[in-house]
Design a protein around this motif. Structure first.
Motif, short mmCIF file in Angstrom:
data_model
loop_
_atom_site.label_atom_id
_atom_site.label_comp_id
_atom_site.label_asym_id
_atom_site.label_seq_id
_atom_site.Cartn_x
_atom_site.Cartn_y
_atom_site.Cartn_z
N VAL A 203 47.15 -33.05 -59.89
CA VAL A 203 47.91 -32.78 -61.13
C VAL A 203 47.21 -31.67 -61.92
O VAL A 203 47.86 -30.75 -62.44
N LEU A 204 45.89 -31.74 -62.00
CA LEU A 204 45.14 -30.67 -62.68
C LEU A 204 45.38 -29.34 -61.96
O LEU A 204 45.62 -28.30 -62.60
N ASP A 205 45.34 -29.37 -60.62
CA ASP A 205 45.53 -28.14 -59.84
C ASP A 205 46.92 -27.55 -60.07
O ASP A 205 47.09 -26.34 -60.21
N GLU A 206 47.90 -28.44 -60.15
CA GLU A 206 49.27 -27.98 -60.39
C GLU A 206 49.39 -27.30 -61.76
O GLU A 206 50.01 -26.23 -61.89
N ALA A 207 48.74 -27.90 -62.76
CA ALA A 207 48.78 -27.31 -64.11
C ALA A 207 48.12 -25.93 -64.10
O ALA A 207 48.65 -24.97 -64.68
N ILE A 208 46.98 -25.84 -63.43
CA ILE A 208 46.25 -24.56 -63.38
C ILE A 208 47.11 -23.51 -62.67
O ILE A 208 47.24 -22.37 -63.14
N GLU A 209 47.73 -23.93 -61.58
CA GLU A 209 48.55 -22.98 -60.83
C GLU A 209 49.75 -22.50 -61.65
O GLU A 209 50.07 -21.31 -61.69
N ARG A 210 50.38 -23.44 -62.35
CA ARG A 210 51.54 -23.05 -63.17
C ARG A 210 51.13 -22.07 -64.27
O ARG A 210 51.82 -21.08 -64.52
N LEU A 211 50.00 -22.36 -64.93
CA LEU A 211 49.55 -21.45 -66.00
C LEU A 211 49.16 -20.10 -65.41
O LEU A 211 49.46 -19.05 -65.99
N GLY A 212 48.50 -20.14 -64.26
CA GLY A 212 48.08 -18.89 -63.61
C GLY A 212 49.29 -18.03 -63.28
O GLY A 212 49.32 -16.83 -63.57
N THR B 52 54.53 -25.24 -72.74
CA THR B 52 55.29 -26.41 -72.28
C THR B 52 56.65 -25.97 -71.76
O THR B 52 57.08 -26.36 -70.67
N GLU B 53 57.31 -25.11 -72.53
CA GLU B 53 58.67 -24.70 -72.17
C GLU B 53 58.70 -23.68 -71.05
O GLU B 53 59.58 -23.71 -70.19
N HIS B 54 57.74 -22.75 -71.05
CA HIS B 54 57.85 -21.61 -70.12
C HIS B 54 56.89 -21.67 -68.93
O HIS B 54 57.16 -21.08 -67.89
N ALA B 55 55.75 -22.38 -69.10
CA ALA B 55 54.83 -22.49 -67.95
C ALA B 55 54.90 -23.89 -67.34
O ALA B 55 54.44 -24.11 -66.23
N GLY B 56 55.45 -24.85 -68.09
CA GLY B 56 55.55 -26.21 -67.56
C GLY B 56 54.24 -26.97 -67.63
O GLY B 56 53.94 -27.81 -66.77
#
Ligand code: GLN
Length: 387
Positions: A372-381, A339-343
């Motif tokens: 929104v799902l794609d954004e989450a995946i990209e941020r984690l990636g 949450t804090e570092h990958a968003g």
């Protein structure tokens, strides 16, 4: 000063609230708490809006608007072939949360044993304890979250008052199999017990499978209280309109709890839910199909990031093992970290356990728009590629 209630005083703020607040604080994509990021059908919302202007706006009948109680009975005939008397066997509540509390308060006497299945949805344990019940916990075993027969049998005894069964299951996305349901039904009959069935995800079962309520199994019609929620069926989680279907004697006692907890539920929303339950089969089919596509999208994306993904046969949720990413802290630390570092926010599975000794899984919610799902995946990636 005298002490306040020890059970409630000893509880933490629920993990859903904690993670949603942390997500807002860090501008994270919130795949923690389970709620869709688009509102349900416009015709249902329009019906509610009209009802706010035209009425009804005053206290409705205590057990719900007759039109909604009839719509629930008709829904259960249409989807499950059940013959339900809307006047004596249906109650409308302020969400499934209230419905579950009504059922548990209505049935449990101090010292009664209550069989719960872990991971366990967050409201069950506190309410069972407030009612004086003694939890007997059975654990589902990863990776496929099977229900171990021997532990289930060991959890039942002559002191068992009831089992709480959540299928489709939050958080693991399991749909209980026919043979697991049969086994539960046999034990419930053998020990002269009841079953409180949390079926809020009844219309979110994927891959062509259909939800099978425990109440439709042999011997169960007299012993089950079936709980549903318009929040999930119509993607309107903030509405908090739930319902209970149960035989008259059980419904009557749950109704006494409802009488003193909330008494009634917003009548204008009830009117809109009655309308919604009459929607055609295509609505219900596309709800599940659309959600299954989102599940696939998120599972594919998170697997490409390096998570070891579990299956999800229903609900809004899928679990992931994060050890493959090389993170060695607890699941709660992992959720705070991403949450804090990958968003991106998620929920630690240990929050659904009495003893938090399970600490390698997190729950992600996929009822979000594709971008929104794609954004989450990209941020984690991005985060784990640079970690
Ligand atoms: N049921 C939702 C979830 O599991 C949350 C509901 C709540 O916040 N109480 O995420």
């Amino acid at each position: 000063m005298k002490k306040t209630n020890a059970i409630l005083g000893g509880l933490e703020t629920t993990i859903f609230e904690v993670m949603s607040a942390l997500a807002v604080e860090h501008g994270a994509v919130n795949l923690g708490q389970g709620f869709p990021d688009t509102d349900g059908p416009e015709d249902i919302r329009r019906t509610a809006a009209d009802a706010i202007i035209e009425g009804p706006n005053q206290y409705p009948r205590m057990l719900g608007l007759p039109e909604l109680r009839s719509a629930v009975a008709e829904h259960d005939r249409r989807f499950y072939g059940l013959d339900v008397d809307p006047d004596r066997e249906v109650m409308v509540t302020s969400g499934a949360t209230e419905a579950l509390a009504d059922c548990l308060f209505g049935l449990i006497e101090p010292g009664d044993e209550v069989v719960l299945i872990e991971p366990v949805y967050d409201t069950y344990l506190p309410v069972v304890r407030l009612a004086g019940g003694v939890p007997r916990i059975v654990r589902l075993e990863p990776p496929d979250w099977a229900l171990p027969e021997a532990s289930l049998e060991a959890a039942f005894s002559p002191a068992t008052k009831l089992i709480v069964l959540n299928s489709p299951h939050n958080p693991v996305g399991k749909v209980f199999t026919e043979s697991e349901l049969e086994h539960i039904a046999r034990l419930v009959v053998h020990f002269d017990a009841f079953a409180v069935c949390d079926e809020v995800y009844e219309h979110l079962v994927f891959d062509g499978a259909r939800h099978r309520p425990l109440i439709t199994m042999p011997g169960m019609r007299e012993r089950c209280l079936r709980v549903g929620s318009a929040g999930k069926t119509f993607s309107l989680t903030g509405w908090k309109v739930g319902y209970v279907i149960a035989p008259p004697a059980l419904l009557a006692v749950a109704g006494k709890a409802h009488q003193y907890l909330t008494f009634t539920t917003a009548p204008n929303l009830q009117r809109a839910v009655a309308y919604g339950l009459g929607k055609d089969d295509a609505y219900f089919a596309s709800l599940a199909d659309d959600m299954a596509k989102k599940r696939d999208r998120l599972i594919r994306g998170l697997a490409s990031v390096g998570f070891e993904m579990m299956d999800s046969a229903g609900t809004y949720f899928v679990c992931a093992d994060f050890r493959s990413l090389g993170f060695n802290g607890t699941d709660e630390a992992f959720c705070r970290h991403i949450t804090e570092h990958a968003g991106v926010a998620a929920v630690p599975l240990s929050a659904f356990y009495e003893n938090a000794d399970v600490d390698r899984f997190v729950r992600f919610c996929f009822c979000k728009q594709d971008h929104v799902l794609d954004e989450a995946i990209e941020r984690l990636g991005r985060h784990f590629a640079s970690a």
